[in-house]
Structures are given as structure tokens and as C-alpha cells.
Design a protein around this motif. Structure first.
Motif, PDB file in Angstrom:
ATOM      1  N   THR A 173     -80.845  83.534  54.665  1.00  0.00           N
ATOM      2  CA  THR A 173     -79.879  82.545  54.184  1.00  0.00           C
ATOM      3  C   THR A 173     -80.414  81.820  52.963  1.00  0.00           C
ATOM      4  O   THR A 173     -81.607  81.888  52.646  1.00  0.00           O
ATOM      5  CB  THR A 173     -79.602  81.479  55.267  1.00  0.00           C
ATOM      6  OG1 THR A 173     -80.698  80.552  55.302  1.00  0.00           O
ATOM      7  CG2 THR A 173     -79.451  82.098  56.656  1.00  0.00           C
ATOM      8  N   ASP A 174     -79.520  81.083  52.305  1.00  0.00           N
ATOM      9  CA  ASP A 174     -79.932  80.270  51.157  1.00  0.00           C
ATOM     10  C   ASP A 174     -81.116  79.367  51.516  1.00  0.00           C
ATOM     11  O   ASP A 174     -82.103  79.279  50.782  1.00  0.00           O
ATOM     12  CB  ASP A 174     -78.753  79.449  50.607  1.00  0.00           C
ATOM     13  CG  ASP A 174     -78.007  78.636  51.661  1.00  0.00           C
ATOM     14  OD1 ASP A 174     -78.319  78.770  52.871  1.00  0.00           O
ATOM     15  OD2 ASP A 174     -77.110  77.863  51.275  1.00  0.00           O
ATOM     16  N   ILE A 175     -81.027  78.715  52.650  1.00  0.00           N
ATOM     17  CA  ILE A 175     -82.041  77.723  53.016  1.00  0.00           C
ATOM     18  C   ILE A 175     -83.354  78.395  53.395  1.00  0.00           C
ATOM     19  O   ILE A 175     -84.436  77.919  53.047  1.00  0.00           O
ATOM     20  CB  ILE A 175     -81.546  76.863  54.203  1.00  0.00           C
ATOM     21  CG1 ILE A 175     -80.216  76.176  53.877  1.00  0.00           C
ATOM     22  CG2 ILE A 175     -82.618  75.845  54.610  1.00  0.00           C
ATOM     23  CD1 ILE A 175     -80.277  75.128  52.830  1.00  0.00           C
ATOM     24  N   PHE A 204     -82.603  82.050  47.827  1.00  0.00           N
ATOM     25  CA  PHE A 204     -82.586  83.473  47.477  1.00  0.00           C
ATOM     26  C   PHE A 204     -83.762  83.892  46.599  1.00  0.00           C
ATOM     27  O   PHE A 204     -83.619  84.692  45.670  1.00  0.00           O
ATOM     28  CB  PHE A 204     -81.245  83.858  46.836  1.00  0.00           C
ATOM     29  CG  PHE A 204     -80.068  83.452  47.678  1.00  0.00           C
ATOM     30  CD1 PHE A 204     -79.853  84.051  48.916  1.00  0.00           C
ATOM     31  CD2 PHE A 204     -79.171  82.467  47.262  1.00  0.00           C
ATOM     32  CE1 PHE A 204     -78.781  83.665  49.716  1.00  0.00           C
ATOM     33  CE2 PHE A 204     -78.095  82.082  48.047  1.00  0.00           C
ATOM     34  CZ  PHE A 204     -77.892  82.687  49.277  1.00  0.00           C
ATOM     35  N   LEU A 246     -81.274  67.255  45.486  1.00  0.00           N
ATOM     36  CA  LEU A 246     -80.483  68.379  44.974  1.00  0.00           C
ATOM     37  C   LEU A 246     -79.640  67.993  43.765  1.00  0.00           C
ATOM     38  O   LEU A 246     -78.931  68.836  43.216  1.00  0.00           O
ATOM     39  CB  LEU A 246     -79.548  68.904  46.072  1.00  0.00           C
ATOM     40  CG  LEU A 246     -80.222  69.538  47.296  1.00  0.00           C
ATOM     41  CD1 LEU A 246     -79.194  69.824  48.390  1.00  0.00           C
ATOM     42  CD2 LEU A 246     -80.933  70.829  46.896  1.00  0.00           C
ATOM     43  N   GLU A 247     -79.713  66.737  43.337  1.00  0.00           N
ATOM     44  CA  GLU A 247     -78.790  66.273  42.314  1.00  0.00           C
ATOM     45  C   GLU A 247     -79.506  65.855  41.037  1.00  0.00           C
ATOM     46  O   GLU A 247     -80.601  65.294  41.078  1.00  0.00           O
ATOM     47  CB  GLU A 247     -77.975  65.089  42.852  1.00  0.00           C
ATOM     48  CG  GLU A 247     -77.177  65.481  44.087  1.00  0.00           C
ATOM     49  CD  GLU A 247     -76.133  64.463  44.452  1.00  0.00           C
ATOM     50  OE1 GLU A 247     -74.941  64.737  44.240  1.00  0.00           O
ATOM     51  OE2 GLU A 247     -76.495  63.391  44.944  1.00  0.00           O
ATOM     52  N   GLU A 300     -79.230  78.894  41.568  1.00  0.00           N
ATOM     53  CA  GLU A 300     -79.334  80.010  42.510  1.00  0.00           C
ATOM     54  C   GLU A 300     -78.746  79.629  43.875  1.00  0.00           C
ATOM     55  O   GLU A 300     -78.110  80.439  44.557  1.00  0.00           O
ATOM     56  CB  GLU A 300     -80.800  80.413  42.711  1.00  0.00           C
ATOM     57  CG  GLU A 300     -81.470  81.035  41.499  1.00  0.00           C
ATOM     58  CD  GLU A 300     -82.061  80.017  40.543  1.00  0.00           C
ATOM     59  OE1 GLU A 300     -81.790  78.802  40.698  1.00  0.00           O
ATOM     60  OE2 GLU A 300     -82.809  80.414  39.635  1.00  0.00           O
ATOM     61  N   MET A 301     -78.977  78.389  44.261  1.00  0.00           N
ATOM     62  CA  MET A 301     -78.537  77.893  45.572  1.00  0.00           C
ATOM     63  C   MET A 301     -77.021  77.925  45.703  1.00  0.00           C
ATOM     64  O   MET A 301     -76.483  78.314  46.729  1.00  0.00           O
ATOM     65  CB  MET A 301     -79.028  76.445  45.722  1.00  0.00           C
ATOM     66  CG  MET A 301     -78.631  75.769  47.003  1.00  0.00           C
ATOM     67  SD  MET A 301     -79.755  76.192  48.346  1.00  0.00           S
ATOM     68  CE  MET A 301     -79.136  75.066  49.592  1.00  0.00           C
ATOM     69  N   TYR A 302     -76.333  77.480  44.652  1.00  0.00           N
ATOM     70  CA  TYR A 302     -74.889  77.277  44.768  1.00  0.00           C
ATOM     71  C   TYR A 302     -74.053  78.277  43.989  1.00  0.00           C
ATOM     72  O   TYR A 302     -72.835  78.259  44.085  1.00  0.00           O
ATOM     73  CB  TYR A 302     -74.531  75.849  44.332  1.00  0.00           C
ATOM     74  CG  TYR A 302     -75.175  74.801  45.202  1.00  0.00           C
ATOM     75  CD1 TYR A 302     -74.852  74.742  46.558  1.00  0.00           C
ATOM     76  CD2 TYR A 302     -76.103  73.911  44.701  1.00  0.00           C
ATOM     77  CE1 TYR A 302     -75.452  73.807  47.386  1.00  0.00           C
ATOM     78  CE2 TYR A 302     -76.703  72.968  45.523  1.00  0.00           C
ATOM     79  CZ  TYR A 302     -76.374  72.922  46.857  1.00  0.00           C
ATOM     80  OH  TYR A 302     -76.961  72.005  47.674  1.00  0.00           O
ATOM     81  N   GLY A 303     -74.703  79.092  43.175  1.00  0.00           N
ATOM     82  CA  GLY A 303     -73.910  80.026  42.380  1.00  0.00           C
ATOM     83  C   GLY A 303     -73.063  79.315  41.351  1.00  0.00           C
ATOM     84  O   GLY A 303     -71.943  79.742  41.063  1.00  0.00           O
ATOM     85  N   ILE A 304     -73.582  78.224  40.824  1.00  0.00           N
ATOM     86  CA  ILE A 304     -72.838  77.534  39.759  1.00  0.00           C
ATOM     87  C   ILE A 304     -73.783  77.156  38.632  1.00  0.00           C
ATOM     88  O   ILE A 304     -74.963  77.124  38.804  1.00  0.00           O
ATOM     89  CB  ILE A 304     -72.124  76.248  40.239  1.00  0.00           C
ATOM     90  CG1 ILE A 304     -73.062  75.364  41.083  1.00  0.00           C
ATOM     91  CG2 ILE A 304     -70.910  76.615  41.044  1.00  0.00           C
ATOM     92  CD1 ILE A 304     -72.419  74.058  41.512  1.00  0.00           C
TER      93      ILE A 304
END
Lengths: 550, 550
Positions: A287-289, A294, A469-470, A546-550
Motif C-alpha cells: 500500500t501507499d503507507i 510506493f 503532509l502539507e 507519489e503518495m497522492y498522484g497529484i
């Protein structure tokens, strides 16, 4: 001999799975279930503050006992539990969710009663609750015996929830119909099993190095002994992702550490990513986490994936092959690898002076020193799991986290379940304030139900995992009400607990020492820095695209 | 001029409905919504301890403001809110539920990410959350403008929730496509409206006596003035069921009291059940709870039911006739009834000496004396609502309860919403400990968000409403953790509140006096008797076979 009622039968049948407690919140449509539980000789009712907390507790309990009972009332109760039960589906806990609904007489008359939309429609919430289960049933006196065997078989074969609902008037009627034999556990298809074993052995034959990655499912199904035998027969090292941590004892000499892609220890990266074969034992989820967003690179051609009921090798799928059968068969025939590197993970090093403020760097190594053999460590999603995930646990210590579902607040509820499920082991709950506030109203029930966990709550002025994360960490929504955490147990009725609020490493150590010696539960509020994150969070925070695909 | 992003557009458009606060719990997939809310000039983020509490708060807020915003994250957040949003659907509150989900890039790649079942499947929870809404939409930059108008129109026409979800990467893209006019409110079919009015007038023409039963929907839609005009034009008395209490001011000279079937005051039974015509104004629901377990007897042939969008008379249904249009048209043409009995309800009498322990009989009349004009009284399901339901409220005081959905814990969450929605009015929360324990972790946010309610919590050793409904009241599941309630606000950060624990009527009166004068919120723990129930509960307890159909 008089026949039991539907609810009596259900509670008694489930008790035979080794379930001796039921978590829940009572409610009038569920009174028949509530009564049957309260009056059963070997099942205790363990009331919770609300249904979500009860579902989390049932999840924690099932992770230790293999199965659990949760009882809620129609609509308002079951829907409140939904997220907790859905998490148990995602992460495989066999919760039997018992729900009571209006009498069939009222349903047939389309009465406008409480806990409905007022439209005379009933059973419209079943299709919601059923989505959190792998099997569900609407019981009657006629179908009760065989329906129950069906949903028990499904829940135990998948280690996922089953949803069981009955109308209030039918609930107290005697069961009818013949008795039914317990359904057998699913068996492997012998041809497929042989083909899978042969394919696995062929892949292993050419390998000189390799690694085993045990999955969380191994502990859910209780196949630790079988997998350990395979690992010992092979001589291979094993590593675990965050989701699978401590599924086998981390004191095992072949355990080499945690795997989180390229951010793992170099010898772990080498063993997992550069080895010739990787045995994914139980269906590890990348998983991502658990992959530090990834950051994992394993050539799929090297992987033997032994799933719960299928094995994957080189793009081939061997169906209806049970995990345990693969472990046992492979252990018999696997070659012993020679000269593989079995470098053990290094324990975290103690840093920080006694008078220094507690930091992420100084805190987690002190947890490591606090942990004792056979502890059940329950770590909350976010900061806590990231910090604790990097520690080396003592022999026999179990670790539970909700790495995939990641519902914050889960740990404070789940730890009640683990503590009740095995009162001979100490539960250590490690959580942060943001998560704790969701479910901390459950603390009073730890005291009421007489369990004695060690609870650590990090007070760091908000949702630290979100800040990490921000780009802009200080959004107003990351702030929280300023609770006076260490006074909470007493306010919730736990008057005799050891509690403390600590700001320095020395205070923390002193409080930990007292907690070790206390004959009560302990609750320690740790004051941390608002923008001080464990290393793992900093890594993920640097990989948000990578985490969010954005 | 640069175009707003999807989330900026949504938040700004919703703010134009008069919503200036958003309740919720932040989460990473919802960061775009969280950011848009936190950075909007006229919308404040009001963080809650968990999503269910936030949903309850949004429900309370929408009952005052007409609409509200709730923001949660994918799966874990939205599912935790589900019961609260479903209750808003049942009892008609227009909550706009904003949810963020994984980026479309990750969805298209079927990534295994947190808050999913780990199967690469996304959007599978939409069909769950959507069931708690009357309209839902999956937003994109292209569809955002017109989809939003569609769901706003539906939510406001029904005063029920709308569910709005957007992928994290699309959320921050500029909206596309043309602007769209706001959709008009639904209009009555003029032929049907005329036919409905004529049929109603014909039925009224022959009547000599009658009564109006205003429904909760009247306050949800804000049609109090229109209905008051109709009532005054007709000269008819009006009475309310528990669910509709105080929808019009109870100080109105034509208000004759509460209606709960044969257990109502004799003049109310006479007016409602023996009158010639009953105007059900807004769609009163004769639920189990509001009829004292179906103790109501009204000849259906006498009833004119003016529903939200249809009127029913004598088995005829006049479709697409809006409630407000019926009120206005009837008010113009209704005859004035002469000589109808307008006997006002008697206030509850003060009983119990100063040194006597507080009982159900002594407690509720003291609440009545405590209430002030324009208070917003929020009463919890069960004991509290049953006791408060029988009181006469002062002029302009509003009353909120969840009579139909009946989710315990609702009141403690909802009262945060009512208090925020109108800071010029005092919210009085009346709850019992069993319910309070579900959601009391929200108390800290009352303090953080600066509202000053008066909170009363009845500590009576368990779930009294359940005891009152059972042959054997002392089932173990009716017990609770023994919280030290009056110390809770301080533990949750509300250090300056006035708090008290009272056991006698004199102590209660003294605490109430202090609360009246306090410039802070107040929180009063009332010690009550374990088996001491308000009269209404005793009545229902004597009618369980009618209540449950068993």
C-alpha cells in the motif's frame, strides 16, 4: 429438551468459536440479543460508549481471538458501527455483527416507528451493513441453524465480518428445523496445490538468495507456526512491511527488519529487492503507507505470492489453494539456502538528555525500551505508527495497526478489544491526540471492564500527520480543542489509574518506570513539538506527489 | 478574471445559501475542500472531535439556518458520519456533505491506497453515502457548475442532505463550462393546487370544530409565518406532537398543548380526536414515540394532510402542491371558526422541597422555569425528551429533538450546531448520561468554538429509558462507566465554564441561578434516581406490546 430461541442459539453457537465477550451498545430492537448475551453463561456483555468504539474493540478482539461479537441496534446503531466493521473487512477481522430490528408484525403493517425514515420501509439498511461483511443473513426460526453455519463458514474462511439481523418478534421464538453439521473449512484443490508447489519449488531451485515477506493475514488466520516452519526450513531471512509488523516474533534470528522500499535498512533493501526470490507469504499488500509512498521496487517475476486462497507465480494463478497448505507443503520440500545474510535489525538508539524536551527522536527509542515480551502493541495511524513502526519489538510481542484502512481513532477503541481478548498480556496503546479525541470517550470502559493497559497520548497541538503532509502545515483545521489529557481517566471514572503529564525525557522515563510497576492501568500524556515528526513522516511528506498522484 | 477551482466554487456557492461555518474532520483526500473552506473569507472551519459528532452538529445548524456544510474524508470519514447524515434525511435537514477522494490518476491506475479495501476499487462507498442523501454528485471541472445547482435544488426542495464528492486532483482544477442560473424553487401545479384548496375548503365548510397540527417540516422550511397566518385566519386551536413541539411559539394564544393520543390533556384529545376537521400542516408523522405507542385515534376522513409537495384529503392525493402555497391560499379563504375552545396548556407545577433529592417530578418543572424566551432547547431522545416534551416553552423558544430517527448521542452533537448557528440565542442542552457518553468528546469544541450553552446531564446510573421499557430493568447492559460528569468540561479544555453537581432541588435551583447569570457556558450534572422515570416513559413502558408489535 426445549429448543433454544433464535438469539439464544446464535449467541451459544458463536461462543463455541472461542468468543467469550460481546461488545456493543444496547437498544430496544436488539433487546432479545442483548438479553441472550447477558444471560449466557460463558459470554459477557461489554458495553461501549458508542457503536464505532464497540466495532473497533471487536476488531481488536478478533485479531487476538480469531473472531468476535458486536451487537448494535437497528439503523442508528449499525450505521454508527459501519466504518469500524468496514475496516475489519479491509484488514480481515471476523466480527460477527448482531443486529435487532422491528418485529415482523410492525414491518408487515408498515408502521412508522423510530430508527426508520418514517416511510414504512424496513430492511433498507441491510444492504448498507452487508457491504461491510463478507456474508450476511436475515434470520428466522426456520433458517437460523443452516444460515448461521453458512455465514460462520464464510467469515472464518475469509476472516472478515458477517452481518446477522433478526426481527424482534422472531428473535425470541424457538429455532425450528433439523440440526446441521458444522461446515468444513475450505480445502485446497489437490491438483492445483501440487502445481503451485511445483512452480514455487522450480522458482526457488534456481535462487541463491531471497527473502520471505510474511503478511498480516498469517496472524489473522493463526498460521504463525506453519510459516515459521517454512522460514526455518528455507533458512531465508524475513522482513515485514508496516502492515505486517511482528506477525512473527521480531526476536526470531531470521528476522532482518522492516521493509518500506528504498527507505529500508540497506541489508533489507538488498534481501528484498536484489534477492533472487521473494516469498510473499499470505498476501502482503504494497500500500501507499507501507511502501513509503510506493518507494518499493521488486521485480514481479521474482515473487511467489501465497494468498489466502490462491497462489500467484510468474503470472500464473493457482486457484483454490489455501495459504496454510502451501506453507506446510513448501516447508517439507523447500531447499535450505546457504550463506544468506541474516543481519539482525539494530535497536533504536537512546538519544536526548534527561532535562531535554521530548522529541520524536528521543521518544520512540524509549518506547522500545518500555516494551516487554508478549506485549500487544496497538499503534494509531499516522505519527504513532510511523514512529513505532521503526522499533524492534521483543520476543512474542504483537503489533496492531490499521495501515490500510487507516481510520484515525481506531487504536483507542481496538486496544480495549485486545486487552479484553487476552488479559494475561499487557496491551500498550500508543496514540496521538488528534486520533485520540475521536474515541477517547471509551477510556471509562477500560476501567469498568477491568483491563490494565499502558496508554500513551502524544499532545502536540493538533493533527501532526496532516501538518507533515502539507506545504502549509498550520491550516486552522489542524488545530484541536486543548484537552487536559492526563485528567481524562479520572473524569471518566478511572480514579485509581496511574496518570502523568511529561515534558522531558527524564519525566517520561520516570513515568514509564511507574507504569511498569503499577498494578493499575496507566495513562501518560506526552507533550511533544508541534512540528516535530518521526523520520518516516518526513519521508512521506517529501513524497506527496507519489503518495497522492497529484 | 481567473476561474475558481472546483472546491473554491463549491464552498463559495454554498456560502450563498447562508452557511458561514463548516463542521468536519480534516483528512488528506479532503485537503482541497479543507483548504478551500479554511481560506474562504466568509466560511469558518469548525473542527469536531469525530465525524458523527460533526454530522450531528451540521444537522442542528441546518435546523436553524436552513442548510449546513459538513466535510469529511473518503470512506473512513464519510462512513463514520453516515448515521448522522441519515438522521438528517429522516428528519429533514439540508446538510451538504463534502467528501474528497483519491486522485483520478491513482483511481485509473487502481493503486492500493489507504481508506480503501486494498482491491484497487474506488467510488464503492458512494452508493452507501448517497443513500443518506436525496441527491448526490461526483464532481469534475466540467460538470461542477450545473451539478451543484441540481443537488442544491434537490436538497433545498426536500430539506434533506446532498452528497458531493470530488477526486483530489480534479478538486483543485479550475471550473469549466458556462455559468448556470440558479434553479427555481419547485412551483405548485396551479390546477392541482386549486383542486386541493377547494377540497380542503369543502371539508372545512361543514366543520364546527377542529384543530391544526403543525409539523416539524414547517420550521425546517421556514414557513412559520405562513402557517401562523392560516391558524389565525381560521381561529382554530393548534397542538403539536413530540416531534413538532414548538415549531410555532408555544406562547401563541391558540396553542392548546402537546398531542400524544389519549394520554394528552382532555381538551387536546377533544380538539384533535373529536373535532370535525384536523389540518395536518406539513405532514405530521404519527410515529410510535410521538403517539405514546400508537395511542392516537383520529378518523382519517377528518384529516387534511398538507405535505411538503402533496396534499391528501379523503383518500385523494393532490400532487405537486407545495406546502407553502397551500398555507397561503387557505389563509386567504378559510372561514373563521367561532366558539372553539382555546384552553391554554397549564405550566408544570413546581414540586419537591429544597432539601429533597431531585426526582423526575421535581426536575422538569424547574427546567420550565429556567427556560427563557427565544431559547433553543435541544433535548435528547429518551428520558430527556419525554420529560421536557411535557413542558410549556416560553415565547419564541425553539425545541429540537430526534423523535423519529432517535439516535442517542445526537443532542450533544446537535446542540453545538444550534449554538453556532445563532449565537444571539441561548442553546439549552438537556441529556442523560447514557446518550451523553456516545458523543461527550465534543464538549471541548463548544469551548474552542466559543459558544455558551447551558448543558444539563442526568446521572442516573445507566440507560434509564431502556430500564423503563423492560420487565427486568437491571440487565447488565443498562449499566455505564461511572463518569464524573461535572469534571469533564475542564478535562476537555473548557476551564472557565460554570460547572456543578447537584443532588437536591435546592442545589439544582442554586446552580440554575448561577447558570442564568454566568457569562460562560455552564454544565450541570444532576444526580437522579436509577428507577425514577418521567410520567411519559412510564406510559410507554406500560404499552410495550403496542410499541413493538410483540
Amino acid at each position: 429438551m426445549s429448543r433454544p430461541t433464535v438469539v439464544e442459539y446464535v449467541v451459544d453457537r458463536l461462543s463455541k468459536l472461542g468468543i467469550s465477550e460481546c461488545f456493543g451498545v444496547p437498544g430496544d430492537y436488539a433487546f432479545p440479543f442483548d438479553d441472550a448475551i447477558a444471560s449466557h453463561g460463558s459470554v459477557d456483555w461489554l458495553g461501549c460508549s458508542n457503536e464505532l468504539n464497540a466495532a473497533y474493540a471487536a476488531d481488536g478482539y478478533a485479531r487476538i481471538r480469531g473472531a468476535s461479537m458486536l451487537c448494535t441496534t437497528y439503523a442508528v446503531g449499525e450505521l454508527s458501527a459501519l466504518n469500524g466493521v468496514m475496516g475489519a473487512k479491509a484488514e480481515r477481522s471476523a466480527i460477527f455483527h448482531l443486529v435487532g430490528m422491528s418485529s415482523m408484525r410492525h414491518q408487515l403493517r408498515r408502521k412508522i416507528v423510530h430508527h426508520t425514515l418514517g416511510d414504512g420501509v424496513f430492511q433498507n439498511f441491510i444492504n448498507i451493513s452487508a457491504q461491510a461483511a463478507c456474508a450476511h443473513t436475515v434470520l428466522t426460526p426456520d433458517n437460523c441453524v443452516y444460515e448461521l453455519e453458512r455465514v460462520i463458514a464464510a467469515a472464518m474462511a475469509n476472516r472478515q465480518p458477517a452481518y446477522i439481523i433478526v426481527a424482534e418478534d422472531l428473535a425470541t421464538r424457538p429455532i425450528m428445523g433439523p440440526t446441521v453439521e458444522q461446515y468444513p473449512e475450505p480445502k485446497s484443490d489437490q491438483d492445483e496445490l501440487k502445481a503451485a508447489v511445483d512452480a514455487a519449488l522450480a522458482k526457488i531451485a534456481d535462487a541463491k538468495t531471497g527473502c520471505v515477506l510474511p503478511a498480516f493475514t498469517v496472524s489473522r488466520f493463526g498460521f504463525q507456526a506453519e510459516l515459521t516452519a517454512l522460514i526455518e526450513a528455507s533458512g531465508l531471512p524475513f522482513a515485514t512491511t508496516a502492515m505486517d509488523k511482528a506477525v512473527l516474533s521480531e526476536a526470531h534470528p531470521q528476522y532482518i527488519g522492516g521493509y518500506a522500499g528504498k527507505y529500508s535498512a540497506p541489508n533489507v533493501v538488498e534481501a528484498v529487492e536484489a534477492g533472487d526470490v521473494v516469498i510473499n507469504a499470505g498476501g502482503v499488500l504494497f500500500t501507499d503507507i507501507s511502501t513509503a509512498a510506493f518507494a518499493n521496487t521488486i521485480d514481479p517475476a521474482k515473487i511467489i505470492t501465497i494468498g489466502i486462497d490462491a497462489t500467484h507465480i510468474d503470472g500464473q494463478v493457482f486457484s483454490n489453494v489455501r495459504m496454510r497448505d502451501m506453507f506446510v507443503a513448501l516447508a517439507r520440500e523447500v531447499k535450505k539456502f546457504d550463506g544468506v545474510d541474516l543481519q539482525r535489525p539494530a535497536p533504536a538508539e537512546l538519544v536526548g538528555g534527561s532535562d531535554d524536551p521530548i522529541t520524536a527522536d528521543s521518544l520512540y527509542p524509549r518506547y522500545q525500551r518500555f516494551f516487554a515480551a508478549n506485549d500487544v502493541v496497538v499503534a494509531e495511524t499516522g505519527t504513532s505508527a510511523t514512529g513505532v513502526g521503526g522499533l524492534l519489538l521483543p520476543d512474542g510481542a504483537a503489533y496492531h495497526n490499521q495501515t490500510l484502512w487507516g481510520s484515525i481513532g481506531w487504536a483507542t477503541g481496538a486496544a480495549l478489544g485486545t486487552a479484553v481478548a487476552d488479559r494475561s498480556r499487557r496491551t500498550v496503546l500508543i496514540t496521538g491526540e488528534g486520533s485520540h479525541q475521536l474515541t477517547a470517550n471509551e477510556i471509562g470502559n477500560y476501567g469498568r471492564h477491568g483491563v490494565k493497559p499502558a496508554i500513551f497520548v502524544l499532545n502536540n497541538e493538533g493533527y501532526a500527520v496532516e501538518r507533515s503532509l502539507e506545504d502549509y502545515p498550520d491550516w486552522v483545521y489542524n488545530d484541536l480543542a486543548p484537552w487536559d489529557y492526563h485528567t481524562l481517566p479520572a473524569a471518566l471514572g478511572c480514579k485509581d489509574w496511574f496518570t502523568a503529564k511529561v515534558k522531558t525525557n527524564g519525566e517520561l522515563e520516570a513515568a514509564m518506570n511507574k507504569a511498569q510497576q503499577a498494578d493499575t492501568a496507566s495513562y501518560i500524556e506526552i507533550v511533544g513539538g508541534k512540528h516535530d515528526y518521526p523520520e518516516g513522516l518526513k519521508i512521506v511528506g517529501s513524497r506527496t506527489s507519489e503518495m497522492y498522484g497529484i
